[in-house]
Design a protein around this motif. Structure first.
Motif, PDB file in Angstrom:
ATOM      1  N   HIS A  26       0.911  -1.065  -0.004  1.00  0.00           N
ATOM      2  CA  HIS A  26       0.023   0.005  -0.087  1.00  0.00           C
ATOM      3  C   HIS A  26       0.916   1.378   0.066  1.00  0.00           C
ATOM      4  O   HIS A  26       0.588   2.290  -0.708  1.00  0.00           O
ATOM      5  CB  HIS A  26      -0.942  -0.136   1.108  1.00  0.00           C
ATOM      6  N   PHE A  27       1.922   1.489   0.978  1.00  0.00           N
ATOM      7  CA  PHE A  27       2.494   2.669   1.113  1.00  0.00           C
ATOM      8  C   PHE A  27       3.853   2.701   0.071  1.00  0.00           C
ATOM      9  O   PHE A  27       4.098   3.958  -0.084  1.00  0.00           O
ATOM     10  CB  PHE A  27       3.170   2.689   2.537  1.00  0.00           C
ATOM     11  N   ASP A  28       4.208   1.584  -0.839  1.00  0.00           N
ATOM     12  CA  ASP A  28       5.151   1.780  -1.762  1.00  0.00           C
ATOM     13  C   ASP A  28       5.117   2.932  -2.732  1.00  0.00           C
ATOM     14  O   ASP A  28       5.757   3.651  -3.226  1.00  0.00           O
ATOM     15  CB  ASP A  28       5.322   0.362  -2.275  1.00  0.00           C
ATOM     16  N   PHE A  29       3.646   3.076  -3.098  1.00  0.00           N
ATOM     17  CA  PHE A  29       3.106   4.002  -4.037  1.00  0.00           C
ATOM     18  C   PHE A  29       3.555   5.568  -3.653  1.00  0.00           C
ATOM     19  O   PHE A  29       3.548   6.273  -4.584  1.00  0.00           O
ATOM     20  CB  PHE A  29       1.607   3.869  -4.317  1.00  0.00           C
ATOM     21  N   VAL A  30       3.644   5.778  -2.623  1.00  0.00           N
ATOM     22  CA  VAL A  30       4.049   7.214  -2.320  1.00  0.00           C
ATOM     23  C   VAL A  30       5.086   7.237  -1.385  1.00  0.00           C
ATOM     24  O   VAL A  30       5.640   8.460  -1.067  1.00  0.00           O
ATOM     25  CB  VAL A  30       2.792   7.746  -1.256  1.00  0.00           C
ATOM     26  N   MET A  31       5.964   6.159  -1.084  1.00  0.00           N
ATOM     27  CA  MET A  31       6.945   6.325  -0.229  1.00  0.00           C
ATOM     28  C   MET A  31       8.506   5.590  -1.001  1.00  0.00           C
ATOM     29  O   MET A  31       9.285   6.114  -0.419  1.00  0.00           O
ATOM     30  CB  MET A  31       6.771   5.862   1.186  1.00  0.00           C
ATOM     31  N   ALA A  32       8.056   4.723  -1.767  1.00  0.00           N
ATOM     32  CA  ALA A  32       8.986   3.789  -2.376  1.00  0.00           C
ATOM     33  C   ALA A  32      10.037   4.800  -2.953  1.00  0.00           C
ATOM     34  O   ALA A  32       9.676   5.860  -3.720  1.00  0.00           O
ATOM     35  CB  ALA A  32       8.648   2.868  -3.278  1.00  0.00           C
ATOM     36  N   GLY A  33      11.450   4.427  -2.927  1.00  0.00           N
ATOM     37  CA  GLY A  33      12.332   5.179  -3.518  1.00  0.00           C
ATOM     38  C   GLY A  33      12.458   5.559  -5.089  1.00  0.00           C
ATOM     39  O   GLY A  33      12.624   6.361  -5.710  1.00  0.00           O
ATOM     40  N   ASN A  34      11.798   4.185  -5.580  1.00  0.00           N
ATOM     41  CA  ASN A  34      11.623   4.222  -7.262  1.00  0.00           C
ATOM     42  C   ASN A  34      10.384   4.262  -7.590  1.00  0.00           C
ATOM     43  O   ASN A  34      10.091   4.092  -8.986  1.00  0.00           O
ATOM     44  CB  ASN A  34      12.180   2.801  -7.623  1.00  0.00           C
TER      45      ASN A  34
END
Length: 226
Positions: A211-219
């Motif tokens: 869920h949070f990769d979309f707004v916090m992931a480095g890539n």
């Protein structure tokens, strides 16, 4: 917050107004708050805008504020963490899925300010749609109340196919997201948009994203943005 709720909060202090302040679901966020924010930004800048969205009575919780870090949520998490095969050493992963690409410093900094509270009614509305499998307006649980608000005994369904077919849309979803849409939900949504103009609809699926990769992931910038 929308204009209507800000006015209530600033001018009234009685119990009824507190309940009225929290008497909303994600529908009002879309119908009231979003246009108010759009108008304000556009009037200030005069620029073309793009919208990027992530995520959104009674009952024992009451018709008021639902605090993500409150005692009721803590009790719920304690119950979940007591189950076998649930590893709560990473509570965010338990709630939103195992993220793949977020630096610890980014995670720590973000959750110093989040998650924010929402309305209990909003939580109930979301639960209703999960249980029924339909995207519908809030069900008041009483035919007379539904008639008062909608003119019919049941809560009306949203007709997603009425979205104008020439509006550019981008949908991003992850295979590890356990908090919002799963893969089957997105497929159902896209099926309702099958008549949308093909060159106006972009779908980005990331198998390893939670869920949070979309707004916090480095890539995320290179993986999601077009």
């Amino acid at each position: 917050m929308g204009r209507r709720r800000v006015k209530i909060y600033e001018t009234e202090k009685d119990e009824g107004s507190v309940m009225a302040y929290w008497d909303w679901t994600w529908e009002q966020l879309a119908s009231d708050d979003l246009p108010a924010m759009y108008d304000n930004i556009h009037n200030q800048t005069g620029q073309k805008l793009y919208y990027v969205g992530h995520s959104r009575r009674t009952y024992r919780l009451g018709l008021r504020e639902f605090i993500a870090g409150g005692s009721d949520v803590s009790k719920l998490l304690a119950g979940v963490c007591s189950l076998q095969l649930i590893d709560c050493t990473k509570p965010i992963d338990v709630i939103a899925g195992p993220h793949c690409c977020i630096k610890p410093s980014m995670m720590d900094g973000s959750f110093d300010h989040a998650p924010q509270s929402t309305s209990t009614k909003n939580i109930i509305h979301s639960a209703q749609m999960i249980r029924t499998g339909n995207t519908a307006k809030y069900n008041y649980g009483d035919e007379s109340e539904n008639k008062k608000h909608y003119g019919q005994p049941t809560s009306p369904l949203y007709n997603v196919s009425r979205i104008p077919k020439d509006i550019p849309l981008l949908f991003g979803y992850g295979g590890k997201d356990s908090l919002t849409f799963d893969v089957n939900d997105v497929k159902h949504l896209l099926d309702n948009l099958k008549d949308h103009q093909k060159d106006k609809l972009v779908v980005k699926y990331k198998e390893v994203y939670a869920h949070f990769d979309f707004v916090m992931a480095g890539n995320a910038k290179s993986e999601i943005c077009i």
